[in-house]
Design a protein around this motif. Structure first.
Motif, PDB file in Angstrom:
ATOM      1  N   VAL A  23       7.155 -11.470 -19.008  1.00 57.31           N
ATOM      2  CA  VAL A  23       6.838 -12.895 -19.083  1.00 57.31           C
ATOM      3  C   VAL A  23       6.235 -13.383 -17.765  1.00 57.31           C
ATOM      4  CG1 VAL A  23       7.862 -15.194 -19.323  1.00 57.31           C
ATOM      5  CG2 VAL A  23       8.537 -13.358 -20.878  1.00 57.31           C
ATOM      6  N   ALA A  24       6.819 -12.952 -16.641  1.00 60.20           N
ATOM      7  CA  ALA A  24       6.312 -13.390 -15.335  1.00 60.20           C
ATOM      8  C   ALA A  24       4.909 -12.847 -15.074  1.00 60.20           C
ATOM      9  CB  ALA A  24       7.266 -12.947 -14.235  1.00 60.20           C
ATOM     10  N   ARG A  54       7.062   5.051 -29.501  1.00 57.06           N
ATOM     11  CA  ARG A  54       8.386   5.511 -29.083  1.00 57.06           C
ATOM     12  C   ARG A  54       9.480   5.355 -30.134  1.00 57.06           C
ATOM     13  NH1 ARG A  54       5.699   4.093 -24.631  1.00 57.06           N
ATOM     14  NH2 ARG A  54       6.082   5.322 -22.756  1.00 57.06           N
ATOM     15  N   VAL A  55       9.348   4.416 -31.026  1.00 49.18           N
ATOM     16  CA  VAL A  55      10.423   4.145 -31.976  1.00 49.18           C
ATOM     17  C   VAL A  55       9.921   4.354 -33.402  1.00 49.18           C
ATOM     18  CG1 VAL A  55      11.596   2.535 -30.409  1.00 49.18           C
ATOM     19  CG2 VAL A  55       9.915   1.664 -32.010  1.00 49.18           C
ATOM     20  N   SER A  56      10.806   4.198 -34.356  1.00 50.76           N
ATOM     21  CA  SER A  56      10.430   4.376 -35.762  1.00 50.76           C
ATOM     22  C   SER A  56       9.422   3.305 -36.166  1.00 50.76           C
ATOM     23  CB  SER A  56      11.671   4.279 -36.647  1.00 50.76           C
ATOM     24  OG  SER A  56      12.141   2.938 -36.690  1.00 50.76           O
ATOM     25  N   PRO A  57       8.635   3.579 -37.195  1.00 50.35           N
ATOM     26  CA  PRO A  57       7.616   2.597 -37.609  1.00 50.35           C
ATOM     27  C   PRO A  57       8.183   1.216 -37.944  1.00 50.35           C
ATOM     28  CG  PRO A  57       7.146   4.709 -38.604  1.00 50.35           C
ATOM     29  CD  PRO A  57       8.480   4.846 -37.919  1.00 50.35           C
ATOM     30  N   VAL A  58       9.293   1.168 -38.647  1.00 50.32           N
ATOM     31  CA  VAL A  58       9.865  -0.135 -39.009  1.00 50.32           C
ATOM     32  C   VAL A  58      10.315  -0.877 -37.759  1.00 50.32           C
ATOM     33  CG1 VAL A  58      11.762  -1.257 -40.236  1.00 50.32           C
ATOM     34  CG2 VAL A  58      10.546   0.627 -41.309  1.00 50.32           C
ATOM     35  N   ALA A  59      10.986  -0.187 -36.861  1.00 48.87           N
ATOM     36  CA  ALA A  59      11.426  -0.822 -35.619  1.00 48.87           C
ATOM     37  C   ALA A  59      10.230  -1.269 -34.778  1.00 48.87           C
ATOM     38  CB  ALA A  59      12.311   0.131 -34.820  1.00 48.87           C
ATOM     39  N   ALA A  60       9.174  -0.475 -34.765  1.00 47.55           N
ATOM     40  CA  ALA A  60       7.977  -0.832 -33.995  1.00 47.55           C
ATOM     41  C   ALA A  60       7.330  -2.097 -34.553  1.00 47.55           C
ATOM     42  CB  ALA A  60       6.983   0.323 -34.007  1.00 47.55           C
ATOM     43  N   LEU A  61       7.234  -2.206 -35.864  1.00 51.61           N
ATOM     44  CA  LEU A  61       6.615  -3.386 -36.468  1.00 51.61           C
ATOM     45  C   LEU A  61       7.482  -4.628 -36.271  1.00 51.61           C
ATOM     46  CD1 LEU A  61       5.170  -1.839 -39.736  1.00 51.61           C
ATOM     47  CD2 LEU A  61       3.985  -2.342 -37.598  1.00 51.61           C
ATOM     48  N   LEU A  62       8.786  -4.489 -36.397  1.00 53.36           N
ATOM     49  CA  LEU A  62       9.677  -5.628 -36.156  1.00 53.36           C
ATOM     50  C   LEU A  62       9.634  -6.069 -34.696  1.00 53.36           C
ATOM     51  CD1 LEU A  62      12.782  -4.640 -38.327  1.00 53.36           C
ATOM     52  CD2 LEU A  62      11.138  -6.487 -38.763  1.00 53.36           C
ATOM     53  N   ALA A  63       9.617  -5.107 -33.786  1.00 53.27           N
ATOM     54  CA  ALA A  63       9.536  -5.434 -32.368  1.00 53.27           C
ATOM     55  C   ALA A  63       8.203  -6.098 -32.035  1.00 53.27           C
ATOM     56  CB  ALA A  63       9.732  -4.179 -31.525  1.00 53.27           C
ATOM     57  N   ALA A  64       7.123  -5.600 -32.624  1.00 50.41           N
ATOM     58  CA  ALA A  64       5.804  -6.197 -32.383  1.00 50.41           C
ATOM     59  C   ALA A  64       5.766  -7.632 -32.889  1.00 50.41           C
ATOM     60  CB  ALA A  64       4.718  -5.358 -33.051  1.00 50.41           C
ATOM     61  N   TYR A  65       6.334  -7.868 -34.048  1.00 52.89           N
ATOM     62  CA  TYR A  65       6.358  -9.231 -34.574  1.00 52.89           C
ATOM     63  C   TYR A  65       7.187 -10.139 -33.671  1.00 52.89           C
ATOM     64  CZ  TYR A  65       6.468 -13.122 -37.788  1.00 52.89           C
ATOM     65  OH  TYR A  65       6.318 -14.365 -38.340  1.00 52.89           O
ATOM     66  N   GLY A  66       8.340  -9.646 -33.235  1.00 53.83           N
ATOM     67  CA  GLY A  66       9.188 -10.441 -32.342  1.00 53.83           C
ATOM     68  C   GLY A  66       8.513 -10.732 -31.011  1.00 53.83           C
ATOM     69  N   LEU A  67       7.826  -9.723 -30.451  1.00 51.98           N
ATOM     70  CA  LEU A  67       7.093  -9.935 -29.205  1.00 51.98           C
ATOM     71  C   LEU A  67       5.975 -10.957 -29.396  1.00 51.98           C
ATOM     72  CD1 LEU A  67       6.786  -6.276 -27.922  1.00 51.98           C
ATOM     73  CD2 LEU A  67       7.812  -8.167 -26.661  1.00 51.98           C
ATOM     74  N   GLY A  68       5.247 -10.842 -30.490  1.00 52.96           N
ATOM     75  CA  GLY A  68       4.161 -11.775 -30.762  1.00 52.96           C
ATOM     76  C   GLY A  68       4.656 -13.188 -30.982  1.00 52.96           C
ATOM     77  N   PHE A  69       5.778 -13.319 -31.671  1.00 53.72           N
ATOM     78  CA  PHE A  69       6.346 -14.648 -31.889  1.00 53.72           C
ATOM     79  C   PHE A  69       6.811 -15.248 -30.564  1.00 53.72           C
ATOM     80  CE2 PHE A  69       9.439 -17.779 -33.427  1.00 53.72           C
ATOM     81  CZ  PHE A  69       8.647 -18.441 -34.352  1.00 53.72           C
ATOM     82  N   THR A  70       7.396 -14.415 -29.704  1.00 48.36           N
ATOM     83  CA  THR A  70       7.776 -14.882 -28.371  1.00 48.36           C
ATOM     84  C   THR A  70       6.549 -15.327 -27.592  1.00 48.36           C
ATOM     85  OG1 THR A  70       9.659 -13.358 -28.367  1.00 48.36           O
ATOM     86  CG2 THR A  70       8.947 -14.217 -26.230  1.00 48.36           C
ATOM     87  N   ASP A  72       3.799 -16.485 -28.872  1.00 47.36           N
ATOM     88  CA  ASP A  72       3.364 -17.752 -29.463  1.00 47.36           C
ATOM     89  C   ASP A  72       4.199 -18.921 -28.955  1.00 47.36           C
ATOM     90  OD1 ASP A  72       1.308 -16.686 -31.005  1.00 47.36           O
ATOM     91  OD2 ASP A  72       2.648 -16.252 -32.686  1.00 47.36           O
ATOM     92  N   VAL A  73       5.502 -18.734 -28.889  1.00 46.68           N
ATOM     93  CA  VAL A  73       6.389 -19.805 -28.427  1.00 46.68           C
ATOM     94  C   VAL A  73       6.128 -20.119 -26.955  1.00 46.68           C
ATOM     95  CG1 VAL A  73       8.807 -20.389 -27.956  1.00 46.68           C
ATOM     96  CG2 VAL A  73       8.173 -19.382 -30.152  1.00 46.68           C
ATOM     97  N   LEU A  74       6.009 -19.088 -26.141  1.00 35.17           N
ATOM     98  CA  LEU A  74       5.781 -19.304 -24.712  1.00 35.17           C
ATOM     99  C   LEU A  74       4.400 -19.887 -24.435  1.00 35.17           C
ATOM    100  CD1 LEU A  74       7.336 -16.058 -23.217  1.00 35.17           C
ATOM    101  CD2 LEU A  74       8.278 -18.367 -23.146  1.00 35.17           C
ATOM    102  N   GLY A  75       3.408 -19.503 -25.231  1.00 32.58           N
ATOM    103  CA  GLY A  75       2.044 -19.966 -25.011  1.00 32.58           C
ATOM    104  C   GLY A  75       1.746 -21.314 -25.631  1.00 32.58           C
ATOM    105  N   GLY A  76       2.609 -21.780 -26.495  1.00 36.23           N
ATOM    106  CA  GLY A  76       2.400 -23.076 -27.123  1.00 36.23           C
ATOM    107  C   GLY A  76       1.256 -23.090 -28.119  1.00 36.23           C
ATOM    108  N   GLY A  77       0.883 -21.937 -28.638  1.00 39.99           N
ATOM    109  CA  GLY A  77      -0.222 -21.870 -29.589  1.00 39.99           C
ATOM    110  C   GLY A  77       0.261 -21.972 -31.017  1.00 39.99           C
ATOM    111  N   MET A  78      -0.577 -21.520 -31.918  1.00 37.91           N
ATOM    112  CA  MET A  78      -0.246 -21.521 -33.337  1.00 37.91           C
ATOM    113  C   MET A  78       0.849 -20.491 -33.593  1.00 37.91           C
ATOM    114  SD  MET A  78      -2.662 -20.562 -36.576  1.00 37.91           S
ATOM    115  CE  MET A  78      -3.726 -21.978 -36.453  1.00 37.91           C
ATOM    116  N   LEU A  79       1.988 -20.951 -34.091  1.00 33.49           N
ATOM    117  CA  LEU A  79       3.100 -20.042 -34.335  1.00 33.49           C
ATOM    118  C   LEU A  79       2.736 -19.015 -35.397  1.00 33.49           C
ATOM    119  CD1 LEU A  79       6.291 -22.287 -34.287  1.00 33.49           C
ATOM    120  CD2 LEU A  79       5.480 -20.704 -32.551  1.00 33.49           C
TER     121      LEU A  79
END
Length: 177
Positions: A23-24, A54-70, A72-79
């Motif tokens: 984040v920094a 590094r991780v299983s496909p399902v975990a990778a996709l969930l982590a990517a979505y969570g990172l992207g949502f974070t 979006d929230v930090l950037g103040g853009g379209m969620l």
């Protein structure tokens, strides 16, 4: 009386340190480079690509979505915009991962290329689907190449931090074992 720290506590500490650095560093790069008219490298995308290797496909996709949502929230853009984009990038990397047998620099750089391509393909799809000017021709010709080059150049350094946090990349041979 103190209990000895288990293996899990060191992993969580590294994860927290990594997320704070993510984040920094993303905020600092965005602030410095946006003032110069240059788009910042996407460290969140590099993290999603690193996890997809590094991780299983399902975990990778969930982590990517969570990172992207974070992002979006930090950037103040379209969620959901970056959440979908990072998931698309990670999906393309997960798909290609089974065809790559080398865990070296080439696989890492190809993963970045596929991640950026997957992210921008999702952005283009959302532009068409929502009928909103999320991606314009000037963005495709001006912003996308600069984001790719910056992300590509920074990926070699950022990969070391990802390896410190999440461990080494998993090769196809290790997946089959």
């Amino acid at each position: 009386m103190r209990r000895p720290a288990g293996r899990g506590s060191g992993r969580w500490a590294r994860l927290i340190v990594y997320l704070l650095l993510l984040v920094a560093a993303q905020g600092l790069l965005s602030r410095l480079l946006d003032g110069a008219g240059v788009p910042a490298p996407d460290l969140f995308l590099l993290t999603a690509v690193g996890l997809a290797a590094r991780v299983s496909p399902v975990a990778a996709l969930l982590a990517a979505y969570g990172l992207g949502f974070t992002q979006d929230v930090l950037g103040g853009g379209m969620l959901g915009l970056h959440a979908a984009g990072l998931t698309g990038g990670a999906l393309l990397v997960v798909w290609a991962r089974r065809y790559l047998s080398d865990a070296g620099l080439l696989q890492s750089l190809l993963g970045v290329l596929l991640g950026v391509v997957g992210q921008w393909l999702v952005f283009l799809f959302l532009t068409y689907w929502l009928r909103e000017p999320l991606v314009t021709v000037s963005m495709l010709t001006g912003v996308a190449p600069l984001v790719f080059v910056g992300t590509f150049l920074l990926s070699v350094v950022w990969e070391r931090l990802i390896a410190w946090t999440f461990g080494p990349r998993v090769t196809v041979e290790e997946q089959l074992a």
